[in-house]
Scaffold this motif. Structure first.
Motif, PDB file in Angstrom:
ATOM      1  N   GLY A 103       7.074   4.650  17.435  1.00  0.00           N
ATOM      2  CA  GLY A 103       6.582   3.903  18.247  1.00  0.00           C
ATOM      3  C   GLY A 103       5.369   3.317  17.577  1.00  0.00           C
ATOM      4  O   GLY A 103       4.876   2.690  18.422  1.00  0.00           O
ATOM      5  N   ALA A 104       5.050   3.108  16.284  1.00  0.00           N
ATOM      6  CA  ALA A 104       4.011   2.545  16.166  1.00  0.00           C
ATOM      7  C   ALA A 104       4.615   0.735  16.052  1.00  0.00           C
ATOM      8  O   ALA A 104       5.179  -0.035  16.075  1.00  0.00           O
ATOM      9  CB  ALA A 104       3.755   2.859  13.992  1.00  0.00           C
ATOM     10  N   ASP A 105       3.143  -0.152  16.315  1.00  0.00           N
ATOM     11  CA  ASP A 105       3.762  -1.412  16.634  1.00  0.00           C
ATOM     12  C   ASP A 105       3.423  -2.253  15.229  1.00  0.00           C
ATOM     13  O   ASP A 105       4.061  -3.136  14.633  1.00  0.00           O
ATOM     14  CB  ASP A 105       2.679  -2.452  17.297  1.00  0.00           C
ATOM     15  N   GLY A 106       2.476  -1.618  14.561  1.00  0.00           N
ATOM     16  CA  GLY A 106       2.895  -1.666  12.990  1.00  0.00           C
ATOM     17  C   GLY A 106       2.107  -1.272  11.727  1.00  0.00           C
ATOM     18  O   GLY A 106       1.328  -0.076  12.641  1.00  0.00           O
ATOM     19  N   VAL A 107       2.796  -0.627  10.876  1.00  0.00           N
ATOM     20  CA  VAL A 107       2.813   0.189   9.755  1.00  0.00           C
ATOM     21  C   VAL A 107       2.302  -1.112   8.131  1.00  0.00           C
ATOM     22  O   VAL A 107       3.157  -1.754   8.159  1.00  0.00           O
ATOM     23  CB  VAL A 107       4.392   0.587   9.559  1.00  0.00           C
ATOM     24  N   PHE A 108       0.969  -0.473   7.439  1.00  0.00           N
ATOM     25  CA  PHE A 108       0.655  -0.843   6.599  1.00  0.00           C
ATOM     26  C   PHE A 108       1.061   1.149   5.287  1.00  0.00           C
ATOM     27  O   PHE A 108       1.967   1.491   5.441  1.00  0.00           O
ATOM     28  CB  PHE A 108      -0.731  -1.148   6.303  1.00  0.00           C
ATOM     29  N   SER A 109       0.482   0.352   3.676  1.00  0.00           N
ATOM     30  CA  SER A 109       0.926   1.075   3.211  1.00  0.00           C
ATOM     31  C   SER A 109      -0.851   1.128   2.037  1.00  0.00           C
ATOM     32  O   SER A 109      -1.166   0.093   1.774  1.00  0.00           O
ATOM     33  CB  SER A 109       2.479   0.907   2.243  1.00  0.00           C
ATOM     34  N   THR A 110      -0.100   1.895   1.252  1.00  0.00           N
ATOM     35  CA  THR A 110      -1.492   1.735   0.315  1.00  0.00           C
ATOM     36  C   THR A 110      -0.891   1.213  -0.902  1.00  0.00           C
ATOM     37  O   THR A 110       0.545   0.431  -0.923  1.00  0.00           O
ATOM     38  CB  THR A 110      -1.352   3.164  -0.642  1.00  0.00           C
ATOM     39  N   VAL A 111      -1.599   0.861  -1.742  1.00  0.00           N
ATOM     40  CA  VAL A 111      -1.296   0.144  -2.825  1.00  0.00           C
ATOM     41  C   VAL A 111      -1.058  -0.088  -4.205  1.00  0.00           C
ATOM     42  O   VAL A 111      -2.299   1.318  -4.234  1.00  0.00           O
ATOM     43  CB  VAL A 111      -1.203  -1.988  -2.752  1.00  0.00           C
ATOM     44  N   VAL A 164      -3.342   3.760  -9.622  1.00  0.00           N
ATOM     45  CA  VAL A 164      -2.807   4.362  -8.953  1.00  0.00           C
ATOM     46  C   VAL A 164      -3.915   5.128  -7.225  1.00  0.00           C
ATOM     47  O   VAL A 164      -4.671   5.999  -7.618  1.00  0.00           O
ATOM     48  CB  VAL A 164      -2.170   5.960  -9.279  1.00  0.00           C
ATOM     49  N   PRO A 165      -3.641   4.683  -5.904  1.00  0.00           N
ATOM     50  CA  PRO A 165      -4.301   5.194  -4.970  1.00  0.00           C
ATOM     51  C   PRO A 165      -4.344   6.603  -4.472  1.00  0.00           C
ATOM     52  O   PRO A 165      -3.309   7.354  -5.365  1.00  0.00           O
ATOM     53  CB  PRO A 165      -4.543   4.738  -3.970  1.00  0.00           C
ATOM     54  N   ARG A 166      -5.757   7.304  -4.132  1.00  0.00           N
ATOM     55  CA  ARG A 166      -5.117   8.688  -3.797  1.00  0.00           C
ATOM     56  C   ARG A 166      -4.369   8.466  -2.087  1.00  0.00           C
ATOM     57  O   ARG A 166      -4.820   7.960  -1.546  1.00  0.00           O
ATOM     58  CB  ARG A 166      -6.394   8.659  -3.223  1.00  0.00           C
ATOM     59  N   THR A 216       0.781  -5.575   3.051  1.00  0.00           N
ATOM     60  CA  THR A 216       2.087  -4.027   3.217  1.00  0.00           C
ATOM     61  C   THR A 216       2.489  -4.211   4.726  1.00  0.00           C
ATOM     62  O   THR A 216       2.908  -3.337   4.729  1.00  0.00           O
ATOM     63  CB  THR A 216       1.232  -2.887   2.522  1.00  0.00           C
ATOM     64  N   PHE A 217       1.918  -5.501   5.656  1.00  0.00           N
ATOM     65  CA  PHE A 217       2.549  -4.995   7.215  1.00  0.00           C
ATOM     66  C   PHE A 217       3.479  -4.562   7.183  1.00  0.00           C
ATOM     67  O   PHE A 217       5.103  -6.223   6.566  1.00  0.00           O
ATOM     68  CB  PHE A 217       1.683  -6.038   7.257  1.00  0.00           C
ATOM     69  N   LEU A 263       3.435  -1.207  -2.333  1.00  0.00           N
ATOM     70  CA  LEU A 263       3.353  -2.588  -2.979  1.00  0.00           C
ATOM     71  C   LEU A 263       2.797  -2.482  -5.388  1.00  0.00           C
ATOM     72  O   LEU A 263       1.190  -1.445  -4.583  1.00  0.00           O
ATOM     73  CB  LEU A 263       2.824  -3.074  -1.857  1.00  0.00           C
ATOM     74  N   ALA A 264       2.630  -2.974  -4.977  1.00  0.00           N
ATOM     75  CA  ALA A 264       2.623  -3.200  -6.499  1.00  0.00           C
ATOM     76  C   ALA A 264       1.437  -4.966  -6.512  1.00  0.00           C
ATOM     77  O   ALA A 264       1.979  -6.077  -6.327  1.00  0.00           O
ATOM     78  CB  ALA A 264       2.944  -3.443  -7.208  1.00  0.00           C
ATOM     79  N   TYR A 265       0.153  -4.225  -6.185  1.00  0.00           N
ATOM     80  CA  TYR A 265      -0.863  -5.211  -5.420  1.00  0.00           C
ATOM     81  C   TYR A 265      -0.957  -6.270  -6.746  1.00  0.00           C
ATOM     82  O   TYR A 265      -2.226  -5.035  -7.343  1.00  0.00           O
ATOM     83  CB  TYR A 265      -1.984  -4.845  -4.785  1.00  0.00           C
ATOM     84  N   ARG A 266      -1.158  -7.134  -6.896  1.00  0.00           N
ATOM     85  CA  ARG A 266      -1.908  -8.618  -8.275  1.00  0.00           C
ATOM     86  C   ARG A 266      -2.564  -8.966  -8.637  1.00  0.00           C
ATOM     87  O   ARG A 266      -3.614  -9.220  -7.339  1.00  0.00           O
ATOM     88  CB  ARG A 266      -0.505 -10.033  -8.581  1.00  0.00           C
ATOM     89  N   VAL A 267      -3.476  -8.142  -8.760  1.00  0.00           N
ATOM     90  CA  VAL A 267      -5.862  -8.477  -8.875  1.00  0.00           C
ATOM     91  C   VAL A 267      -5.794  -9.220  -9.894  1.00  0.00           C
ATOM     92  O   VAL A 267      -5.481  -9.928 -10.992  1.00  0.00           O
ATOM     93  CB  VAL A 267      -5.882  -7.291  -9.072  1.00  0.00           C
ATOM     94  N   HIS A 268      -6.146 -10.608  -9.736  1.00  0.00           N
ATOM     95  CA  HIS A 268      -6.675 -11.785 -10.934  1.00  0.00           C
ATOM     96  C   HIS A 268      -8.129 -12.496  -9.911  1.00  0.00           C
ATOM     97  O   HIS A 268      -7.829 -12.530  -9.004  1.00  0.00           O
ATOM     98  CB  HIS A 268      -5.636 -12.195 -10.724  1.00  0.00           C
TER      99      HIS A 268
END
Length: 476
Positions: free
Chosen positions: A107-115, A125-127, A150-151, A193-198
């Motif tokens: 039933g969700a219209d949009g789903v994300f995740s932590t990274v 690593v996130p909580r 992550t969308f 997702l592994a989100y690159r930070v630079h």
């Protein structure tokens, strides 16, 4: 027509696009495709993407037009029921799409995740912390709680909301409009997702952030969501901070009015959600109050910098110098805080050597302070420079508490609930906390406030106020 299209805008990403696409393909479910649009790159991005030999990968190219236009073109170039985002320099983690498709099927219209964040050294690593569809809009009124890449969502929801607009923070703008239309958005707790930070990221630019705060279209979308959820329009806190037509007092009065409406709306949410959102609201108000004081040139209390020093080493040196000055007559406090700052420095550094040093320094600090000195001041706690630690016996601080600059903590003080990480206070600059005081809950203690001995604080304290025991006795 595939069920899912993963759309990837790419511009001058030849060094990273191949690994990004390969990780996406490995995680793809059945009946899915990956579509990359090379947005006028000059470094061979398209060729690098085509090196992934898989029939489910399509690579398109055209002259440069910018990320929002590229995303809309990708939507036009696909016809699946669901679309997912991916960036050309991130890595998809296993199971991401399967979990997200399960959520939209429910039933969700949009789903994300932590990274998981990465870029150099050890990953962050996130909580595990999900956001339910019932709470997501409230989070959007405080900050953008998700990474764009992550969308995954229903194509119809994105199209009905108007797609992407060519403005700064085109993702946050879209989430605001989707939520204002009543669409159900959520964040899954597990990282996808592994989100690159630079340093070269657009989002790392102060100019880019300010342009978002000034944008009238985002302001309109934000106000529409506030009216839906709170019953009245509102001004984004970041936009309020740069509004030159208002005085500092008027800005704080406006955010307090917003907080009242926000708190009233929170009553319909679960207790855990209320605690998390009240804490985030307290942090945002503290951020605005600090900017207001800085703009007014208030030097009565030390100011927490709006951005930290460039490196962990610089942050360490600045904090140690301030701590030394604040505890000139207290050698024990100087010793403990220097140890604390050194552990924080190694925790912030990247690489295997830093990890080893943190285990040695941080581990010995924890054993010595908690085991022998009766001080629980976790290394992960945000503590501004110039902490004044007096006597330092029986001090208990939840790591989720936030302590500003120039704060004084005496013996027997407790900050936050040790068993609830989202139910902890924000202590603004220059606050003095007396012997045996207890401050619990997602509250804000305003700058320059004084908390008397044995006081119990469970509600916000105005800047400059004096709190005696019992806590209801507040003198402004």
């Amino acid at each position: 027509m595939p069920r899912l299209s993963v759309i990837v805008p790419a511009h001058n990403a030849a060094d990273t696009i191949e690994s990004a696409v390969r990780s996406t393909v490995r995680a793809l479910p059945r009946d899915a495709e990956v579509v990359i649009l090379d947005d006028g790159s000059v470094d061979g991005t398209a060729d690098a993407a085509r090196s992934v030999d898989d029939p489910r990968v399509r690579v398109l190219s055209r002259p440069n037009r910018g990320v929002a236009a590229t995303l809309n073109d990708l939507l036009d170039a696909t016809d699946s029921d669901f679309v997912a985002r991916m960036d050309a320099d991130d890595i998809v983690l296993p199971g991401r799409f399967r979990r997200q498709l399960h959520a939209v099927d429910r039933g969700a219209d949009g789903v994300f995740s932590t990274v998981v964040t990465w870029g150099s050294g050890l990953p962050g690593v996130p909580r595990p912390s999900g956001i339910s569809p019932d709470d997501f809009g409230m989070h959007l009124l405080l900050t953008n709680p998700v990474a764009h890449s992550t969308f995954l969502g229903r194509r119809s929801a994105v199209v009905d909301a108007g797609g992407y607009r060519e403005i700064p923070t085109e993702d946050y703008d879209l989430w605001l409009r989707m939520a204002a239309r009543g669409m159900r958005l959520q964040r899954l707790a597990l990282p996808g997702l592994a989100y690159r930070v630079h340093p070269g990221q657009v989002t790392a630019s102060a100019e880019w952030r300010r342009s978002s705060w000034e944008n009238p279209e985002i302001a309109e979308a934000y106000s529409a969501l506030a009216e839906r959820l709170l019953g009245s329009p509102a001004v984004r806190i970041t936009s309020l901070s740069i509004d030159d037509s208002r005085t500092g007092a008027e800005k704080l009065a406006e955010v307090d009015r917003f907080a009242d409406d926000f708190g009233h709306a929170l009553q319909a949410h679960s207790q855990p959600a209320q605690r998390a959102l009240r804490r985030k609201l307290a942090e945002r108000r503290a951020w605005l109050a600090n900017r207001v004081r800085h703009e007014a040139g208030d030097t009565a209390a030390p100011s927490v910098p709006s951005s930290p020093p460039a490196t962990p080493r610089q942050a360490y040196r600045a904090a140690v110098a301030a701590d030394r000055r604040a505890n000139a007559s207290y050698p024990k406090s100087r010793f403990i805080l220097r140890w604390f700052r050194r552990a924080q420095r190694w925790r912030a550094e990247r690489g295997p050597l830093a990890r080893i040093m943190f285990l040695i320094v941080g581990g010995s600090y924890k054993v010595a302070t908690e085991g022998f000195m009766g001080i629980e001041l976790p290394v992960s706690t945000h503590v501004g420079p110039g902490l004044r630690l007096r006597h330092g016996v029986g001090v208990v601080v939840n790591p989720a508490s936030r302590i500003g600059a120039g704060v004084m903590i005496r013996q027997g003080v407790t900050l936050g609930n040790r068993k609830t990480s989202d139910d902890c206070p924000t202590i603004e600059d220059g606050v003095e906390i007396g012997v045996g005081a207890v401050i619990i809950g997602a509250v804000t203690v305003g700058a320059g406030a004084r908390i008397g001995p044995n006081a119990v604080v469970f509600k916000d304290v105005p800047a400059g106020a004096v709190v005696l025991s019992p806590a209801a006795d507040i003198r402004v």
